[in-house]
Design an enzyme around this catalytic site. Structure first.
Site, PDB file in Angstrom:
ATOM      1  N   ASP A 511       0.715  -1.224  -0.143  1.00  0.00           N
ATOM      2  CA  ASP A 511       0.189  -0.044  -0.126  1.00  0.00           C
ATOM      3  C   ASP A 511       0.974   1.327   0.142  1.00  0.00           C
ATOM      4  O   ASP A 511       2.177   1.125   0.052  1.00  0.00           O
ATOM      5  CB  ASP A 511      -0.825   0.038   1.315  1.00  0.00           C
ATOM      6  CG  ASP A 511      -2.040   1.007   1.277  1.00  0.00           C
ATOM      7  OD1 ASP A 511      -2.325   1.487   0.277  1.00  0.00           O
ATOM      8  OD2 ASP A 511      -2.518   1.296   2.107  1.00  0.00           O
ATOM      9  N   GLU A 514       2.497   5.079  -3.929  1.00  0.00           N
ATOM     10  CA  GLU A 514       2.456   5.962  -5.188  1.00  0.00           C
ATOM     11  C   GLU A 514       4.022   6.691  -5.214  1.00  0.00           C
ATOM     12  O   GLU A 514       4.131   7.119  -6.465  1.00  0.00           O
ATOM     13  CB  GLU A 514       1.771   7.047  -4.891  1.00  0.00           C
ATOM     14  CG  GLU A 514       0.069   6.550  -5.006  1.00  0.00           C
ATOM     15  CD  GLU A 514      -0.219   5.564  -3.764  1.00  0.00           C
ATOM     16  OE1 GLU A 514      -1.104   4.652  -3.975  1.00  0.00           O
ATOM     17  OE2 GLU A 514       0.092   5.919  -2.858  1.00  0.00           O
TER      18      GLU A 514
END
Length: 926
Positions: A511, A514
């Site tokens: 997770d 980005e």
């Protein structure tokens, strides 16, 4: 005067088309393609007259200040105006616009604050590149492009190299880069063509001055690309190329929330990985610069721009499209299909086919943030078992960690975690936990090995001052692992091995990759300069490249973060999958939030932090279908919604839909009431259990679909138009979907209803549960849908391998098979089954599998074993159910021996077959 061409112009035959052999091709002069405004005097007169009339009326009403624009500007219809001043948050004045040499015509702003017709747009004679030379190569052509007049962005590149390779009959590769200096290129392994395509189904032409690419489909003459519609700009940090589109039916270009079919009404799609709850118009977690376009008549093609820099794609109603990126090169692959399934297969031939998941990955997964303890997690697992609700994997979110630090678990609240995992394994279940790439940096030296060792080896992102870049994530101040460095992969493996020795997890959830940062840039912000503040910033959320992520100027082993940002999740997934293989010796299971083309080789994806709302449930369908286009078939959304509080009705309907996500996980945030199936009323709990049992019964079919995805790039969850490309009614459908070619899923997506209206394509479709048929002409049909029912229909001419469901995939795989045959109107059907041990590496490649093909013709069902393995002897085919038997048979013969049967509502059932998978057989009804 240079002339940009009409969007619909069809090029005439010229010497440099690909199908013509011989001497070096001669680029087309501007005379070959008549400017669109020269073709018809009536058209010119009409456009001029109407525009002048509008101008006069606006002058009278005070609505159009200033002098009338030049005729060359008035000649450009609004829908064909390509934006010359795309900068956001700038009031574009006539002075600013004309300083760039562009046309300025004010248009009324659209309602609702949306984008509209650009006021500043390129005139027909705007300076561009000229194709100075073009020569044949073994694989295609090489050319030189020269710009004689500077563009308006700094450091524009005067000479460009054009490389064209006719790689296959259905794939064209066009690359434009700096002729003199190397530039950053995406470090993605792509296939290298060994010879020039012999019979391409496309034709290629070039405009010389201004330079442009013209590509069309030979069979239909449809122009697929025409880049002469606007100038090519190639500056160091601003690259732009535009094209016409042959239709408005455009898909892909992720990751975004919205309908499956994009609007071409002046919309801009930004590609820059960003941590934000899925919201319409925002750039989301991943970047996928690929589109699929359906042409008139049902043909399809795709375009992939292999570029990882921040970019935006502007769509306009002409129809037309503009790529804008701020680095790298223009490296295009064009896939000619000609049907949409083939386009996606051809795309994956370039980026790589997805990995074969373990069978347990296709079971039901359960998770929440906020179990609070391993004992509470364990209680949920026990409750699921108590109600005999299928579950293959239990997950934990970040609350299992000690101080939110990777590779730790809370010694008090999660003290029993190792015992929980041991218990899961005893029951044939798996354990998955979350990891973030931000490594806590504030622990006393010597107390936290992951940071100490990463620092010692120099494995973190650095600032421009060669110090670890420090941001802030869940544990507080953090450094960020540099997965572009191969040494980081070894460090990641060692960390996982150390943790696995205490908690033997089976899969990993990566997770925040980005990468996400609670600060903008770093604890010290970002330095001045054109990496963090480039001359042009695409329309990213936050208006900055470092908004809620690290500085674009951060240094990584392979390049600067400016170039690698969109690859961060892919590189972490690659390291994680590799580590799991080395640790477990079995197929890895990885679910990643951030993704990039080729991600399917290493991980699946979930659609992020959605909300417990009905619209979020709907948006999950175009989301998962888009990722099917992107070559990431293992995809799903958080069932029942992540944030906010669900309702029993919403969660029941969402469990029904989610049971048909390829990746099915119910996940919930902290401080909300539980939403696993055990906490609801007996009626809702039973409905959820029933639909999960239906999923588990279909695991052999779903597993076979994943095999076909791994082998040749077939989609698993599939838009209807993939199977019915010539049915225009399917082109905008995104409230239903197919599994493969065979199973139609029509979920309820609204509250308070007991029916659902869905589109049923032409042909006979059978109710999955009863075998009753509907013969559709291609129409919307109202279907009964009480709360406990999900509508599933089997397509005529298909055969589904199903299995008696158990509470885990491990139990299910030992149960007898039932083959469901859906006869076509000509009484034929086809299906297949892939079977292996469900978890070993490379079973197909090593030959350790069974593959069966099923056929029905002339009232004879045939099972043919094309490949067999030892596992096939352990499973039996028990039942054959044949839908659509119109005439009652007098007898049924299994391998020539009579067998008892039943016939009810045109469903012929033959039970107690007792055949192992390794036995071919035939069954005939007379």
């Amino acid at each position: 005067m240079k002339s940009y061409q009409k969007l619909t112009a069809v090029p005439q035959p010229v010497a440099c088309r690909v199908e013509e052999e011989g001497a070096a091709p001669t680029p087309t002069g501007r005379g070959k393609l008549a400017p669109w405004w020269v073709g018809s005097g009536l058209l010119v007169a009409a456009v001029l007259l109407s525009t002048i009339t509008v101008w006069v009326l606006r002058q009278v009403s005070g609505g159009w200040p200033g002098p009338m624009p030049p005729p060359k500007c008035l000649l450009v219809p609004e829908s064909h105006r390509f934006d010359c001043y795309p900068e956001r948050h700038v009031v574009v004045t006539q002075e600013l616009c004309e300083s760039r040499g562009c046309c300025f015509i004010e248009s009324p702003p659209p309602a609702g604050g949306k984008q509209g017709v650009p006021w500043c747009f390129y005139p027909p004679d705007f300076p561009s590149y000229t194709l100075e030379s073009l020569n044949q190569t073994a694989l295609g052509m090489v050319g030189l492009l020269v710009r004689k007049e500077k563009a308006y962005y700094p450091r524009d590149i005067e000479m460009l190299r054009l490389d064209v390779e006719f790689e296959t009959d259905t794939r064209l590769h066009i690359k434009i880069t700096d002729a003199a200096n190397p530039r950053y290129e995406v470090p993605l392994e792509v296939p290298q063509a060994m010879k020039r395509a012999e019979n391409p189904i496309y034709s290629l032409d070039f405009s010389r001055d201004p330079f442009g690419v013209l590509l069309w489909r030979r069979a239909t003459g449809t122009v697929l690309l025409n880049t002469t519609v606007a100038p090519l700009i190639f500056a160091d940090q601003f690259l732009q190329i535009s094209t016409s589109l042959p239709s408005r039916f455009l898909y892909g270009l992720g990751e975004h929330r919205g309908t499956l079919l994009h609007s071409l009404d002046w919309s801009t799609l930004t590609l820059w990985a960003r941590d934000v709850s899925p919201t319409e118009s925002f750039n989301l977690y991943g970047a996928h610069p690929f589109y699929l376009l359906m042409e008139e008549g049902g043909d399809a093609h795709g375009v992939f721009l292999l570029n990882s820099n921040a970019m935006e794609v502007a769509l306009q109603p002409a129809p037309g499209l503009t790529w804008r990126t701020i680095g790298g090169v223009l490296d295009f692959y064009i896939f000619l299909g000609p049907d949409p399934n083939m386009v996606i297969q051809q795309y994956q031939q370039v980026i790589g086919f997805p990995a074969m998941p373990p069978l347990w990955a296709l079971g039901f997964h359960l998770c929440r943030w906020g179990y609070g303890s391993s004992n509470e997690t364990w209680q949920t697992v026990r409750a699921m078992r108590n109600y005999q609700i299928p579950q293959d994997a239990q997950w934990n979110d970040i609350d299992y960690m000690d101080g939110y630090r990777d590779f730790t678990f809370d010694p008090l609240k999660f003290a029993s975690l190792p015992s929980l995992v041991e218990d899961l394994h005893k029951h044939g279940q798996r354990y998955v936990m979350i990891l973030d790439p931000g490594i806590s940096s504030t622990n006393p030296h010597g107390s936290y090995w992951p940071f100490d060792e990463g620092l010692r080896r120099g494995l973190f992102l650095n600032t421009t001052q060669e110090q670890p870049l420090i941001g802030q994530v869940w544990p507080g101040f953090t450094a960020f692992a540099d997965f572009s460095n191969p040494d980081t992969h070894q460090w990641w493996l060692e960390n996982l091995q150390r943790f696995h020795a205490h908690v033997p997890f089976d899969g990993l959830w990566i997770d925040m990759n980005e990468p996400s940062n609670f600060m903008d840039g770093s604890e010290h912000g970002c330095p001045p300069g054109e990496l963090d503040s480039p001359p042009y910033t695409p329309a990213v959320l936050g208006d900055s490249l470092f908004a809620k992520t690290v500085c674009a100027s951060a240094k990584q082993k392979a390049s600067v973060h400016y170039n690698l940002h969109n690859l961060y999740g892919l590189m972490e997934a690659k390291a994680t999958a590799s580590a799991l293989i080395q640790m477990r010796g079995k197929r890895p299971f990885v679910i990643s939030r951030s993704t990039f083309p080729s991600q399917g080789r290493y991980s699946g994806h979930w659609l992020g932090d959605n909300r417990s709302q009905w619209k979020d449930m709907y948006y999950s369908i175009p989301g998962l279908l888009s990722f099917s286009l992107f070559g990431i078939p293992l995809v799903g959304a958080d069932i029942c919604g992540f944030s906010g509080s669900t309702s029993e009705e919403l969660c029941t309907r969402w469990m029904q839909l989610g049971a048909f996500y390829p990746f099915a996980r119910n996940h919930n945030t902290q401080n909300e009431k539980a939403q696993d199936p055990t906490v609801f009323s007996p009626a809702a709990r039973t409905a959820m259990k029933d639909v999960l049992m239906t999923r588990y019964s279909l695991l052999p079919f779903l597993y076979t679909l994943f095999h076909r995805a791994h082998l040749q790039g077939d989609t698993v969850a599939r838009p209807l138009f993939f199977e019915f490309p010539r049915d225009v009614a399917t082109l905008g459908l995104d409230r239903q979907f197919l599994w493969g070619r065979s199973l139609l899923v029509t979920p309820v997506l609204e509250p308070g209803v007991d029916s659902v209206t869905g589109y049923v394509p032409r042909g006979v479709w059978y109710d999955f549960y009863t075998g009753s048929s509907v013969n559709s002409s291609g129409e919307m049909l109202k279907m009964s849908a009480p709360l406990e029912h999900l509508n599933l229909h089997v397509r005529e001419g298909t055969i589904l391998p199903t299995q008696k469901p158990g509470t885990t995939s491990e139990v299910t795989r030992g149960n007898p098979l039932r083959l469901i045959v859906a006869l076509s109107q000509s009484a034929t059907a086809w299906g297949d089954l892939f079977w292996d041990d469900g978890e070993s590496l490379d079973t197909f490649e090593r030959g350790s599998y069974s593959y069966l093909v099923f056929n029905v013709t002339q009232n004879i069902f045939t099972s043919t074993v094309l490949h067999a393995s030892a596992e096939a002897t352990e499973v039996t085919i028990d039942t054959l159910s044949i839908f659509g038997v119109r005439e009652p048979p007098s007898k049924v013969l299994l391998n020539g021996q009579e067998k008892p049967f039943s016939l009810e509502n045109q469903v012929l059932t033959v039970s107690d077959l007792g055949l192992t998978l390794s036995q071919g057989f035939s069954l005939q009804w007379l």
